[in-house]
Design an enzyme around this catalytic site. Structure first.
Site, PDB file in Angstrom:
ATOM      1  CD  GLN A 243       4.731 114.269  13.280  1.00 56.98           C
ATOM      2  OE1 GLN A 243       5.059 115.054  12.395  1.00 56.98           O
ATOM      3  NE2 GLN A 243       3.742 113.398  13.134  1.00 56.98           N
TER       4      GLN A 243
ATOM      5  NE  ARG B 141       6.684 106.732  18.753  1.00 55.98           N
ATOM      6  CZ  ARG B 141       6.962 105.530  18.285  1.00 55.98           C
ATOM      7  NH1 ARG B 141       5.986 104.672  18.045  1.00 55.98           N
ATOM      8  NH2 ARG B 141       8.219 105.169  18.043  1.00 55.98           N
TER       9      ARG B 141
ATOM     10  CB  SER C  44      10.615 108.301  15.767  1.00 58.03           C
ATOM     11  OG  SER C  44       9.490 107.846  16.498  1.00 58.03           O
TER      12      SER C  44
ATOM     13  CG  ASP D 125       9.656 110.504  18.258  1.00 57.66           C
ATOM     14  OD1 ASP D 125      10.430 109.917  19.042  1.00 57.66           O
ATOM     15  OD2 ASP D 125       8.674 109.956  17.734  1.00 57.66           O
TER      16      ASP D 125
ATOM     17  CE1 TYR E 202       6.990 103.562  21.465  1.00 61.63           C
ATOM     18  CE2 TYR E 202       5.445 105.081  22.509  1.00 61.63           C
ATOM     19  CZ  TYR E 202       6.697 104.818  21.978  1.00 61.63           C
ATOM     20  OH  TYR E 202       7.644 105.805  21.941  1.00 61.63           O
TER      21      TYR E 202
END
Length: 371
Positions: free
Chosen positions: A123, A118, A129, A126, A224
């Site tokens: 991004q 992350r 996500s 990902d 996290y």
């Protein structure tokens, strides 16, 4: 170089790892694309659409002979055995569940999308996500389906219905989308997370943050949460219990990578909730945030409906596939290199993204060395 797109075999899995739109982007990377017959049907992408995008629709044997294979879920043993040694497999490899040695024994390399770090640069890759975002949205719709009252304030000549009280536990990607969706539907929303820094995000969405002093922070690495101490867990359950018992809908999203999901809604809390209330447990596949949750089932306990589905992104398969496919294209752009001689595959373990996501490389399991 041939990039093959597998048809998913897992029961109920409707997503596909490439869409006609992403096929065009893959072709721009200098590769050929072979899509297994019927791979996109569950997500409403026809074989004809793939052909029109420039891909070839082929049988399973030709897909298995590809240099790079794209999947959503980790292929089963029979599929893995049919793949060409030296090939690269890209998808959700479920590294924490074990079994990566099967891929290694087949001589494969594997990029596990759960392991994408992350960081800002990653991004666009990902997928964890992007799919969690969809799960948070769908979870609220599932809750509204099973809850036999209105979510928003309803004022009519026949009377007034108060807005429903929704509590979201866990303010990660799924939790934030659940908050936003419940707010759009008119519910009163509260949220809790063991990471104090999420408070501003909750307030920015128009929800209330449940402030509880646990005596420690639950913030872990990489954005996290970490596992709380037993004392903090006990305190969390005690202080949250009263707020949860007056909720109409609880949506739980709390996960700790590689561990069982923390218990946030114990049976005593469920027993004290109003009949007709709903709990949607997004952590069901990891043991559940409520011990009464049953995986992939809807059950009623103490008059409360518990929803334990584990396939929310697959229930929005068309858009979920589109998001996932874009993540995959962005990752492949990092490992496919074009020059005058053509396109080659370069797995640069000096690159922080590749180093983190490369769970298996050239027949050797690397993930255990990273945990």
């Amino acid at each position: 170089m041939l990039v093959g797109v597998l048809r998913e075999r897992a029961n109920g899995e409707c997503r596909v790892a490439a869409t006609p739109e992403s096929v065009k982007k893959l072709l721009a990377l200098g590769v050929q694309v072979g899509v297994e017959t019927g791979a996109g049907e569950g997500a409403r992408y026809s074989d004809r659409a793939y052909t029109q995008a420039g891909a070839r629709v082929v049988g399973a044997s030709e897909v298995f002979d590809s240099d790079v294979l794209l999947s959503v879920r980790r292929p089963d043993g029979e599929q893995v055995a049919a793949m060409r040694p030296g090939a690269l497999l890209v998808g959700f490899m479920e590294p924490h569940a074990g079994g990566l040695d099967t891929l290694a024994q087949a001589g494969l390399s594997a990029l596990s999308l759960e392991l994408i770090p992350r960081i800002s640069r990653a991004q666009g890759m990902d997928a964890l996500s992007s799919q969690a975002n969809i799960a948070g949205y769908r979870a609220v719709l599932e809750a509204s389906f099973h809850y036999r009252r209105f979510l928003p304030l309803m004022m009519t000549a026949a009377g007034t219905a108060k807005p429903s009280r929704v509590v979201v536990l866990g303010v990660g990607v799924a939790g934030l989308q659940a908050i936003a969706t419940a707010r759009r539907l008119g519910a009163q929303v509260e949220a809790f997370d063991v990471r104090p820094e999420t408070r501003e995000q909750v307030l920015s969405l128009g929800a209330k943050f449940i402030d509880i002093d646990l005596g420690e922070s639950g913030a872990g690495e990489g954005g996290y949460a970490r596992e709380l101490t037993p004392e903090a867990q006990r305190r969390q359950q005690e202080l949250l219990g009263e707020r949860l018992q007056v909720a109409d809908i609880i949506i739980t999203t709390a996960l700790i990578p590689g561990r069982l999901a923390p218990v946030l809604v114990p049976e005593a809390v469920v027993a004290g909730m109003r009949a007709g209330s709903v709990i949607v447990d997004l952590a069901a596949a990891s043991g559940g945030n409520c011990p009464l949750t049953e995986v992939d089932r809807v059950v009623e306990k103490h008059g409360v409906t518990l929803v334990g589905f584990t396939d929310y992104p697959s229930r929005v398969a068309t858009d979920a596939s589109a998001f996932y496919a874009r993540n995959v294209v962005n990752l492949l752009a990092l490992v496919l290199r074009q020059d005058a001689a053509g396109t080659t595959l370069v797995l640069d373990t000096e690159d922080e993204i590749i180093a983190a996501a490369l769970a298996v490389h050239a027949g050797a399991v690397r993930f255990a060395q990273q945990t």
